[in-house]
Scaffold this motif. Structure first.
Motif: not given
Length: 589
Positions: A319, A321-322, A324, A350-351, A359-361, A440-442
């Motif tokens: 988390s 490394y999101n 934000e 992170k997606r 979400e994510g990148w 931001v992703s999980n």
């Protein structure tokens, strides 16, 4: 900025090149031992603990570079040369800074350096109660038989007879060999340490480059052959797991030729020792010294292939490394593309999926078939940085094959809005506003393949190294100036304390180790392979590390390797100074 170089050793005879090739071919048929990483506690249920055995042979005064020439170039030390082909080796190792023989022995038997063990020949305080020798550690952990056989009478303050099943102080190296052979032939043998002093005696009296010294090295190799032959002749040798270590305690004083004296720690001939750690199922790995001229980046990297190879940090640990809102970051990595696929390929993310609205990148490789093809596949492309919910930032310049590139994304706040700019080799490309992004992703943090536009690209292949994530937006000037660095150190990187993840990516194991205090390690899986390399380019400026001697295998590392080999528990509690050097293992799978 200091620079380093490292050149692969060039063997002078075709014989050794051919031998290495033959070994690589034959070793594919050997049994895979299932031990993948020395830096993890491991227990193979199919192998009894008593089958893990160690022979540790110490050559006093063996100058690493001279021994290397005799073993690999001239064939005058064929036994050591044979072990070397199936080993992790450093010929340019570095022994203790004070050049004291007893200190050097304490390093190689305790796994810690002088500030901890406090051993010197002049009788300063000794701290072996807190940092005992490997003999004491073995006795604490098991009932394994241990033996120490030496002709050096000055080691008494270091080695206690009560820690050993067999402790012999003999007259000469010939007696050491005879008694070590007897010990190695025993059914219950576990750890044997044998030391040899004639080579150093001759070096001191006649010179470490003299013909007499070279002849003494050849005689030592014959004695080593007796030990190795005894091990290989054991009735149960095939089912045993032997770790054979051959190392020198120190080097020897002599004058280097001017062109070889670069003024670095590696030019101190008295400290130039060597370490060879051998097992028949090790893949050859030579850990070269860092040079100080003729710049090169020497390291290892994982090569990810197709839609299987990847390295992952689990979502529950990722988390931090999101991306934000209202926060700044710098994300960077070095990438070499070996082969493009025919569609966009996620390489660092992170997606969970770059093809949808998740979400994510992510960083993506984007092939450009209009720029030409090789064997029907694109030969050029670009790297795209994509954040969910907004447009892309792209390095639109050509990204050619077999070339290392540095890609850096700078996430920053300006005028109350959030932006991302992508740089390739210090050149600023596209900037995108990401104020409304869903960064931001999980999801896990992942290198290599991740689902996206490309679901199956068996031909796609790339390597990634030197991955860093900072919780600050570096200045544009710094990005343009420092992109070429290949290592982050406190002395060279003014943003070092802002690192929240730093993976050099040179571990040669099943993990990519995070060098920050966060200890978030990537776990490798699928279709990947480690590759060593030495690269020179105008866009690479390797940084001299703060302690260059820590980047070669040293004798202080050997006890740590032995404890792992013997499946000791709680090794981290020993507070050792030694490092782990993971070998690769041959496999018939």
């Amino acid at each position: 900025m200091n620079t380093i170089t490292s050149k692969p050793k060039r063997w002078r005879t075709a014989f050794w090149k051919a031998s290495l090739g033959v070994f690589a071919f034959l070793s594919c048929n050997e049994e895979f031992p299932n031990r993948l990483s020395f830096d993890q506690e491991y227990q193979d249920p199919g192998v009894q603990e008593t089958q893990y055995k160690v022979a540790y042979v110490v050559l006093e005064g063996g100058v690493g570079t001279i021994v290397a020439g005799q073993a690999t170039d001239y064939g005058m030390m064929p036994t050591l040369g044979d072990l070397y082909l199936r080993s992790v080796t450093s010929w340019n190792s570095v022994s203790t800074a004070n050049k004291d023989e007893l200190t050097a022995y304490a390093d190689l038997l305790t796994g810690v350096e002088y500030p901890k063990h406090q051993v010197v020949s002049q009788g300063d305080p000794v701290n072996l109660e807190n940092f005992p020798t490997l003999f004491s550690r073995v006795k604490q952990q098991s009932n394994a038989r241990t033996a120490f056989i030496t002709a050096n009478r000055t080691l008494a303050p270091l080695v206690s007879e009560t820690d050993l099943d067999q402790y012999q102080v003999l007259t000469d190296d010939q007696q050491v060999t005879a008694n070590a052979v007897d010990e190695l032939a025993r059914d219950d043998v576990a750890v044997v340490v044998a030391t040899y002093k004639e080579v150093d005696d001759i070096g001191l009296s006649q010179g470490y480059t003299s013909e007499a010294y070279l002849q003494a090295l050849n005689r030592f190799d014959g004695q080593l052959n007796e030990l190795v032959s005894t091990i290989r002749a054991r009735e149960n040798y095939i089912s045993e797991r032997w770790l054979i270590v051959v190392a020198s305690s120190t080097g020897g004083r002599y004058t280097l030729r001017p062109e070889l004296d670069d003024g670095s720690i590696f030019a101190e001939t008295e400290r130039n020792n060597f370490v060879v750690i051998h097992n028949p199922q090790f893949v050859f790995r030579l850990v070269e010294r860092l040079q100080t001229n003729d710049p090169a980046w020497m390291s290892s990297a994982v090569r990810y292939t197709g839609n299987q190879g990847k390295a992952t940090i689990a979502a529950e640990n990722a988390s931090i490394y999101n991306i934000e809102k209202n926060k700044e970051y710098t994300i960077q990595m070095k990438v070499k593309v070996h082969s493009y696929g025919n569609a966009d390929q996620t390489i660092f993310s992170k997606r969970s999926n770059t093809a949808g609205s998740q979400e994510g990148w992510a960083f993506m490789l984007v092939p450009d078939p209009n720029e030409g093809t090789i064997d029907g596949k694109p030969s050029r492309g670009l790297v795209r940085f994509k954040v969910a919910g907004v447009g892309d930032a792209e390095a639109i310049a050509d990204v050619e094959l077999e070339t290392w590139y540095s890609f850096i994304v700078r996430v920053y706040i300006q005028g109350g809005k959030q932006y991302a700019t992508i740089f390739r080799d210090g050149v600023e490309y596209k900037t995108s506003e990401i104020t409304g992004a869903q960064g931001v992703s999980n999801d896990p943090l992942q290198l290599g393949y991740a689902p996206g536009y490309a679901q199956a690209l068996p031909s796609q292949s790339h390597s990634i190294a030197d991955i860093r994530i900072y919780n600050v937006a570096q200045t544009v000037d710094h990005v343009k100036q420092a992109y070429c660095s290949t290592m982050a150190t406190p002395g060279s990187d003014p943003y070092y304390d802002n690192l929240i993840g730093y993976w050099p990516g040179d571990d040669n194991g099943t993990e990519l180790r995070d060098r920050t205090a966060n200890n978030r390690h990537f776990v490798l899986e699928g279709n990947y392979a480690w590759n060593d390399f030495s690269e020179r380019a105008a866009t690479l400026c390797p940084t001299l590390p703060d302690n260059p001697e820590h980047f070669v295998l040293r004798t202080v590392d050997v006890p740590r390797m032995i404890y792992s080999w013997m499946n000791f528990k709680g090794i981290e509690q020993f507070n050792l100074d030694g490092q782990i050097w993971n070998p690769n293992f041959v496999s018939n799978q």
